[in-house]
Scaffold this motif. Sequence first.
Motif, mmCIF file in Angstrom:
data_model
loop_
_atom_site.group_PDB
_atom_site.id
_atom_site.type_symbol
_atom_site.label_atom_id
_atom_site.label_comp_id
_atom_site.label_asym_id
_atom_site.label_seq_id
_atom_site.Cartn_x
_atom_site.Cartn_y
_atom_site.Cartn_z
ATOM 1 N N GLU A 78 -64.107 -49.756 51.438
ATOM 2 C CA GLU A 78 -63.866 -48.667 51.588
ATOM 3 C C GLU A 78 -64.194 -46.998 50.432
ATOM 4 N N ASP A 79 -64.534 -46.411 50.759
ATOM 5 C CA ASP A 79 -64.582 -45.150 49.547
ATOM 6 C C ASP A 79 -64.360 -45.399 48.143
ATOM 7 N N ILE A 80 -65.746 -46.469 48.129
ATOM 8 C CA ILE A 80 -65.804 -46.807 46.671
ATOM 9 C C ILE A 80 -66.616 -45.714 45.629
ATOM 10 N N ARG A 81 -65.797 -46.215 44.984
ATOM 11 C CA ARG A 81 -66.380 -44.807 43.847
ATOM 12 C C ARG A 81 -66.319 -45.757 42.433
ATOM 13 N N ARG A 82 -66.924 -45.413 41.507
ATOM 14 C CA ARG A 82 -67.321 -45.905 40.512
ATOM 15 C C ARG A 82 -66.859 -44.810 39.482
ATOM 16 N N VAL A 92 -67.059 -50.404 37.131
ATOM 17 C CA VAL A 92 -65.243 -50.399 37.794
ATOM 18 C C VAL A 92 -64.947 -48.875 38.277
ATOM 19 N N TYR A 93 -64.454 -49.720 39.782
ATOM 20 C CA TYR A 93 -64.637 -48.817 41.261
ATOM 21 C C TYR A 93 -63.311 -48.640 41.282
ATOM 22 N N ARG A 94 -62.719 -47.986 42.204
ATOM 23 C CA ARG A 94 -62.225 -47.196 42.354
ATOM 24 C C ARG A 94 -62.433 -47.390 44.075
ATOM 25 N N TYR A 95 -61.645 -47.709 44.950
ATOM 26 C CA TYR A 95 -61.095 -47.865 46.379
ATOM 27 C C TYR A 95 -60.221 -47.868 47.235
ATOM 28 N N ARG A 96 -60.231 -48.235 48.723
ATOM 29 C CA ARG A 96 -59.548 -48.141 49.619
ATOM 30 C C ARG A 96 -59.637 -49.476 49.873
ATOM 31 N N TYR A 97 -58.592 -50.525 50.047
ATOM 32 C CA TYR A 97 -59.219 -51.681 51.676
ATOM 33 C C TYR A 97 -59.166 -51.209 52.227
ATOM 34 N N LYS A 98 -59.748 -51.553 53.297
ATOM 35 C CA LYS A 98 -59.980 -51.403 54.667
ATOM 36 C C LYS A 98 -58.324 -51.834 55.608
ATOM 37 N N GLY A 99 -58.143 -50.325 56.363
ATOM 38 C CA GLY A 99 -57.401 -50.739 56.966
ATOM 39 C C GLY A 99 -55.345 -50.628 56.190
ATOM 40 N N MET A 100 -55.678 -50.264 55.064
ATOM 41 C CA MET A 100 -54.819 -50.724 54.340
ATOM 42 C C MET A 100 -54.725 -48.610 53.079
ATOM 43 N N GLU A 101 -53.580 -48.690 53.103
ATOM 44 C CA GLU A 101 -52.999 -47.403 52.252
ATOM 45 C C GLU A 101 -53.150 -47.692 50.771
ATOM 46 N N GLY A 102 -53.251 -46.626 49.960
ATOM 47 C CA GLY A 102 -53.101 -46.723 48.267
ATOM 48 C C GLY A 102 -54.384 -47.440 47.718
ATOM 49 N N VAL A 103 -54.489 -46.796 46.997
ATOM 50 C CA VAL A 103 -55.830 -46.310 45.912
ATOM 51 C C VAL A 103 -56.376 -47.527 45.263
ATOM 52 N N TRP A 104 -57.007 -48.258 44.537
ATOM 53 C CA TRP A 104 -57.475 -49.419 43.987
ATOM 54 C C TRP A 104 -58.151 -49.296 42.782
ATOM 55 N N GLU A 105 -57.933 -49.880 41.673
ATOM 56 C CA GLU A 105 -58.935 -49.606 40.532
ATOM 57 C C GLU A 105 -58.781 -51.673 40.596
ATOM 58 N N GLY A 106 -60.409 -51.532 40.138
ATOM 59 C CA GLY A 106 -60.895 -53.153 39.931
ATOM 60 C C GLY A 106 -62.652 -53.020 40.552
ATOM 61 N N VAL A 107 -62.994 -53.937 39.877
ATOM 62 C CA VAL A 107 -64.061 -54.833 39.836
ATOM 63 C C VAL A 107 -64.285 -55.361 41.125
ATOM 64 N N LEU A 137 -59.186 -59.028 32.797
ATOM 65 C CA LEU A 137 -58.605 -57.578 33.179
ATOM 66 C C LEU A 137 -57.634 -57.904 34.473
ATOM 67 N N GLU A 138 -57.356 -56.713 35.079
ATOM 68 C CA GLU A 138 -56.477 -56.184 35.787
ATOM 69 C C GLU A 138 -56.533 -55.677 36.701
ATOM 70 N N LEU A 139 -56.170 -56.040 37.885
ATOM 71 C CA LEU A 139 -56.898 -55.206 39.295
ATOM 72 C C LEU A 139 -54.882 -54.276 39.439
ATOM 73 N N ARG A 140 -55.089 -52.815 39.116
ATOM 74 C CA ARG A 140 -54.722 -51.541 39.177
ATOM 75 C C ARG A 140 -54.576 -50.933 40.301
ATOM 76 N N ARG A 141 -53.311 -51.347 40.903
ATOM 77 C CA ARG A 141 -53.419 -49.866 42.016
ATOM 78 C C ARG A 141 -53.079 -48.018 41.413
ATOM 79 N N ILE A 142 -53.281 -47.374 42.289
ATOM 80 C CA ILE A 142 -53.812 -46.456 41.107
ATOM 81 C C ILE A 142 -52.807 -45.031 41.959
ATOM 82 N N GLU A 143 -53.015 -45.031 43.347
ATOM 83 C CA GLU A 143 -51.925 -44.552 44.542
ATOM 84 C C GLU A 143 -51.526 -45.198 45.193
#
Length: 143
Positions: A78-82, A92-107, A137-143
Amino acid sequence: MRKALLFSTALTLGTLNPASAGGPVAIQDEVEVVQEKPASSSGALIPLLLVAAILVAVASGDDDPQPPVEVSDIRLKEDIRRVGTNHLGLGVYRYRYKGMEGVWEGVMAQEVEVMHPGAIKPLPYGYKAVDYAKLGLELRRIE
């Protein structure tokens, strides 16, 4: 005589024919009623637990964690932003997993599936994961 004339006219016009009186006759089969299963939240809970287990593996451990499977299905985000496009032409997108904390960056798995189907791994319940290593590529946690 009048009754016979009316009857023959009615037969000719089809008004006494039940098959054409109101249009075609539709024969309906009996509908079998099947009792519904009671609604449960386990359908959504299991995918969230799957995401939670993978994200814990990502967040814990050494400084450069590499989980075995990166859940990248758009339906779990959710909260998906390219935020850009990588060298492979994937968003490349920044997003949150539903029901989880943290912001991730990936595909997004659905986008990768179209352009690089060999990098997709199927998960339970029809969800998809991306093998980031195959893409370089890497899945990265931003926050």
